[in-house]
Design an enzyme around this catalytic site. Sequence first.
Site, mmCIF file in Angstrom:
data_model
loop_
_atom_site.group_PDB
_atom_site.id
_atom_site.type_symbol
_atom_site.label_atom_id
_atom_site.label_comp_id
_atom_site.label_asym_id
_atom_site.label_seq_id
_atom_site.Cartn_x
_atom_site.Cartn_y
_atom_site.Cartn_z
ATOM 1 N N LYS A 75 -49.343 34.865 77.692
ATOM 2 C CA LYS A 75 -48.259 35.835 77.518
ATOM 3 C C LYS A 75 -48.135 36.752 78.729
ATOM 4 O O LYS A 75 -47.088 37.359 78.962
ATOM 5 C CB LYS A 75 -48.521 36.676 76.271
ATOM 6 C CG LYS A 75 -48.231 35.934 74.986
ATOM 7 C CD LYS A 75 -46.840 36.216 74.523
ATOM 8 C CE LYS A 75 -46.321 35.134 73.625
ATOM 9 N NZ LYS A 75 -44.933 35.315 73.245
ATOM 10 N N ASP A 123 -47.497 40.878 68.481
ATOM 11 C CA ASP A 123 -48.674 40.531 67.672
ATOM 12 C C ASP A 123 -49.918 40.931 68.444
ATOM 13 O O ASP A 123 -51.028 40.851 67.939
ATOM 14 C CB ASP A 123 -48.711 39.011 67.443
ATOM 15 C CG ASP A 123 -47.913 38.590 66.211
ATOM 16 O OD1 ASP A 123 -47.770 39.405 65.284
ATOM 17 O OD2 ASP A 123 -47.442 37.442 66.187
HETATM 18 C C1 LIG Z 1 -52.096 33.123 72.183
HETATM 19 C C2 LIG Z 1 -50.730 32.745 71.745
HETATM 20 N N1 LIG Z 1 -50.439 31.441 71.563
HETATM 21 C C3 LIG Z 1 -49.219 31.041 71.197
HETATM 22 C C4 LIG Z 1 -48.214 31.963 70.951
HETATM 23 C C5 LIG Z 1 -46.879 31.473 70.503
HETATM 24 O O1 LIG Z 1 -45.833 31.808 71.355
HETATM 25 P P1 LIG Z 1 -44.362 31.906 70.800
HETATM 26 O O2 LIG Z 1 -44.316 33.094 69.864
HETATM 27 O O3 LIG Z 1 -43.506 32.053 71.986
HETATM 28 O O4 LIG Z 1 -44.115 30.652 70.030
HETATM 29 C C6 LIG Z 1 -48.473 33.333 71.112
HETATM 30 C C7 LIG Z 1 -47.458 34.342 70.859
HETATM 31 O O5 LIG Z 1 -47.708 35.514 70.865
HETATM 32 C C8 LIG Z 1 -49.750 33.731 71.550
HETATM 33 O O6 LIG Z 1 -50.062 35.016 71.757
#
Ligand SMILES: Cc1ncc(COP(=O)(O)O)c(C=O)c1O
Length: 398
Positions: A75, A123
Amino acid sequence: MYLHNSLPTYGTPLDPRDAETLGRAGADDVARILTLRDNSDPTPLVALPGLAKALNLGAVHLKDEGYRLGLGSFKALGGAYALMRLVHSEAAHQLGRTIPVDDLLSDEVRMIARGMTFACATDGNHGRSVAQGAQLMGAKAVIFVHAGVSQSRIDAIAGFGAEIMRVAGNYDDSVAEASAVAAQRGWTVLSDTSWPGYEKIPGLVMQGYTAIVREALADLPQPPTHVFLQAGVGGFAAAIAGHLAVLLDKDRPHVTVVEPTRAACVLASVQQQHPVKVEETEPTVMAMLECYEPSKVAFRVLERVADGFMTVDEDDAPSVMRRLAHPVAGDPAIVAGESGGVGLAGAIAVLKDPDLAAKIGLGSDARLLVINTEGATDPALYTEIIGRTPDAVRNGHK
Ligand SMILES: Cc1ncc(COP(=O)(O)O)c(C=O)c1O
């Protein structure tokens, strides 16, 4: 559950807006802006031959985003990049001239950033990225956190000087609150999810993620045949799958989108053939994937370039974290957070169903690419699940 894509749009070219967002020129901008940041080296691409043998696959490679930009998750690429691009545009507008990218951190540009405030919901990981980008540019960040965001994740965001706003409810409630407050106060909403009429900024966030694809393809001995991508709102999966489709075209890998059963909003949207909100049940341990409504832009990409959509269960997340922390002989240990290993968990779940694995060609000729999207972004929780600290796992201590 595994759902093969049979949508009418499946296999059609990307919408022109998305082809631009996820195209080569955008990825060039990302690469250029990335060099202005500290710790901007590519993240490691790790070969896991022991795991490949155990799973009877041709090869397994894992791109470890736990090392990204010192922030612990992929992110770091999105929010901060979008913020830098928005400051860049505003500076060009206010100064009435083109600003070379290399001048982005100049006093003149940072002076303009000082008058800008960016708000977002998180989050945990997106807010950390926005907060870091704001600190780098000298802008203000206000980060909206819902009841499920752990204190250590909040502290990490506040550590970059961001103001924290607590919101009752879940991620989707915090997205709504961030937009409402930002509208009242004249702040810029820098969301990682999109909705009707709000696409440009989340598009920039997604564009930032394309760096992962460029780096992975540069390091891989051969392009992957299969990619399993975890999804919250779907922005990550769409950016990776979309950019792979742009770069590799007909030779693009088979793409599976993986979600927690408890928050499978992308899969539900595919079933309904348009973005829908799913009902909240219980929280998932895959906290970063706990989203109940997909990003509109992400869905528009995924309906075209994702081949399958699946769910994994609560136990699958800690189980894959343990498997990566205690590798088979010869493989390095990987520190994967609760949402980090979920793509790999999806591939492992498919392999338990030989008919399904055969149907999607996931066998001894397959070259699997997965992305550990986060390291131990909540170290205490990681230690509780694994029984060892992230450092002990990394250093191979028992
Ligand atoms: C560690 C991690 N993996 C995957 C995701 C998924 O990304 P997206 O919300 O763009 O699908 C997030 C989203 O916050 C994340 O923090």
